[in-house]
Design an enzyme around this catalytic site. Structure first.
Site, PDB file in Angstrom:
ATOM      1  N   MET A 122     -70.674  14.533   4.535  1.00 19.55           N
ATOM      2  CA  MET A 122     -69.472  15.330   4.260  1.00 19.55           C
ATOM      3  C   MET A 122     -68.459  14.457   3.517  1.00 19.55           C
ATOM      4  SD  MET A 122     -70.088  18.333   5.316  1.00 19.55           S
ATOM      5  CE  MET A 122     -68.499  18.977   4.809  1.00 19.55           C
ATOM      6  N   MET A 180     -69.666  28.599  10.492  1.00 17.04           N
ATOM      7  CA  MET A 180     -68.575  27.994  11.269  1.00 17.04           C
ATOM      8  C   MET A 180     -68.275  28.848  12.489  1.00 17.04           C
ATOM      9  SD  MET A 180     -65.963  26.962   8.240  1.00 17.04           S
ATOM     10  CE  MET A 180     -66.544  26.296   6.664  1.00 17.04           C
ATOM     11  N   HIS A 186     -75.860  25.316   6.741  1.00 20.45           N
ATOM     12  CA  HIS A 186     -75.096  24.179   7.255  1.00 20.45           C
ATOM     13  C   HIS A 186     -74.361  24.658   8.503  1.00 20.45           C
ATOM     14  CE1 HIS A 186     -71.400  21.340   6.362  1.00 20.45           C
ATOM     15  NE2 HIS A 186     -71.988  21.060   7.503  1.00 20.45           N
ATOM     16  N   GLY A 207     -65.469  18.899  -2.121  1.00 19.49           N
ATOM     17  CA  GLY A 207     -64.685  18.351  -3.236  1.00 19.49           C
ATOM     18  C   GLY A 207     -65.521  17.948  -4.434  1.00 19.49           C
ATOM     19  N   HIS A 241     -76.173  27.283  -0.564  1.00 21.60           N
ATOM     20  CA  HIS A 241     -75.600  26.634   0.618  1.00 21.60           C
ATOM     21  C   HIS A 241     -74.772  27.650   1.409  1.00 21.60           C
ATOM     22  CE1 HIS A 241     -74.229  22.986   2.763  1.00 21.60           C
ATOM     23  NE2 HIS A 241     -73.042  23.560   2.808  1.00 21.60           N
ATOM     24  N   ASP A 291     -72.453  28.155   4.680  1.00 26.13           N
ATOM     25  CA  ASP A 291     -71.631  27.453   5.667  1.00 26.13           C
ATOM     26  C   ASP A 291     -71.393  28.320   6.883  1.00 26.13           C
ATOM     27  OD1 ASP A 291     -70.998  24.885   4.476  1.00 26.13           O
ATOM     28  OD2 ASP A 291     -70.013  26.060   2.915  1.00 26.13           O
ATOM     29  N   MET A 296     -71.990  24.360  11.247  1.00 24.84           N
ATOM     30  CA  MET A 296     -70.814  23.645  11.774  1.00 24.84           C
ATOM     31  C   MET A 296     -70.435  24.332  13.070  1.00 24.84           C
ATOM     32  SD  MET A 296     -68.881  23.256   8.144  1.00 24.84           S
ATOM     33  CE  MET A 296     -69.881  24.533   7.390  1.00 24.84           C
ATOM     34  N   ASP A 309     -71.325  17.104   0.304  1.00 23.33           N
ATOM     35  CA  ASP A 309     -70.652  18.406   0.460  1.00 23.33           C
ATOM     36  C   ASP A 309     -69.150  18.196   0.626  1.00 23.33           C
ATOM     37  OD1 ASP A 309     -69.900  20.987   1.133  1.00 23.33           O
ATOM     38  OD2 ASP A 309     -71.066  21.064   2.988  1.00 23.33           O
ATOM     39  N   PHE A 358     -63.182  24.067   5.661  1.00 25.74           N
ATOM     40  CA  PHE A 358     -62.533  24.838   4.589  1.00 25.74           C
ATOM     41  C   PHE A 358     -63.062  24.402   3.226  1.00 25.74           C
ATOM     42  CE2 PHE A 358     -59.695  24.289   8.161  1.00 25.74           C
ATOM     43  CZ  PHE A 358     -59.361  25.606   8.455  1.00 25.74           C
ATOM     44  N   SER A 374     -72.106  26.760  -2.874  1.00 22.28           N
ATOM     45  CA  SER A 374     -71.711  27.169  -1.527  1.00 22.28           C
ATOM     46  C   SER A 374     -70.998  28.510  -1.600  1.00 22.28           C
ATOM     47  CB  SER A 374     -70.769  26.133  -0.914  1.00 22.28           C
ATOM     48  OG  SER A 374     -70.103  26.709   0.203  1.00 22.28           O
TER      49      SER A 374
END
Ligand code: DX5
Ligand code: ZN
Length: 224
Positions: A136, A36, A65, A176, A32, A34, A67, A174, A142, A7
């Site tokens: 998720m 947002m 992705h 951690g 990936h 992200d 969001m 996705d 974040f 990511s």
């Protein structure tokens, strides 16, 4: 088959092309991205122009992705910019079936995403429509947040449902994902592993990606 999807959220944006190249050399096979909007999640990133630039920097599939609220308005722009996979949140889509079919109509793989508080059961009517389901394992918004173990039973459930219903969606996770969590998600059923912090925040992305993928592949060989 397990794939690593670095990511870019945690990458050094001043050297984005080099960072993506290094992560790919370490074994990353999907990039990936992200997206947002500051509404669906409390953070803002980027839009189609960044995808367009990335498209020139790598031949790997770009996994966007989203969001964002009202994704239907932006899906054509991401597809035109070069997205290969586009995922939308169940929580953001009142007409989810329509949105997923809109993604497919642009010749992209269509994915649906669920937040940690959303049960797999809410996807029952679209599992035969999607190409992948993204679970998720943090609350989105974040990078570098701690893994939420509640995601594990959702990965298992998705694997069971796929077998029971004879479907063929892929299962992505996705949030951690790092050396201390990767074995658990792989053994629970995750096949596409998104990792930002673990790949880009500490040292060489090539080494980091390689170590994470190695741990993931070892986990697939262990009996559960
Ligand atoms: C979080 C994003 C993730 C993020 C994961 O909202 O969807 O893709 O980059 O970051 P890490 O791997 O740092 O948890
Ligand atoms: Zn993501």
């Amino acid at each position: 088959m397990v794939e690593l999807a670095p990511s870019i959220l945690s990458a050094d944006f001043t050297h984005l092309a080099d960072q993506v190249k290094a992560a790919a050399e370490g074994g990353g096979t999907v990039i990936h991205v992200d997206v947002m909007d500051g509404h669906f999640v409390p953070n803002i990133t980027w839009g189609p122009p960044v995808v367009k630039s990335l498209r020139k920097a790598t031949e790997l599939p770009l996994d966007c992705h989203l969001m964002i609220e009202n994704p239907d308005q932006y899906i054509p722009g991401f597809a035109d910019a070069g997205a290969d996979w586009i995922s939308v949140h169940q929580e953001a889509c009142p007409h989810l079936d329509r949105t997923l079919n809109l993604i497919k109509s642009h010749n992209c793989h269509a994915g649906v995403v669920i937040n940690p508080a959303t049960p797999v059961e809410l996807l029952s009517e679209v599992l035969d429509v999607v190409d992948y389901v993204l679970v998720m394992s943090v609350n989105p918004g974040f990078g570098a947040q701690p893994f939420i173990p509640n995601s594990l039973h959702k990965l298992r459930k998705l694997r069971q449902l796929r077998d029971q219903l004879n479907l063929n969606y892929r299962i992505e996770v996705d949030g951690g994902i790092a050396l201390d969590t990767v074995a658990r998600v792989v053994q629970a059923g995750a096949e596409i592993l998104v990792a930002g912090n673990a790949v880009f925040s500490h040292g060489d992305p090539k080494n980091n990606a390689g170590a994470l993928l190695k741990a993931a592949l070892e986990a697939t060989l262990q009996k559960v």
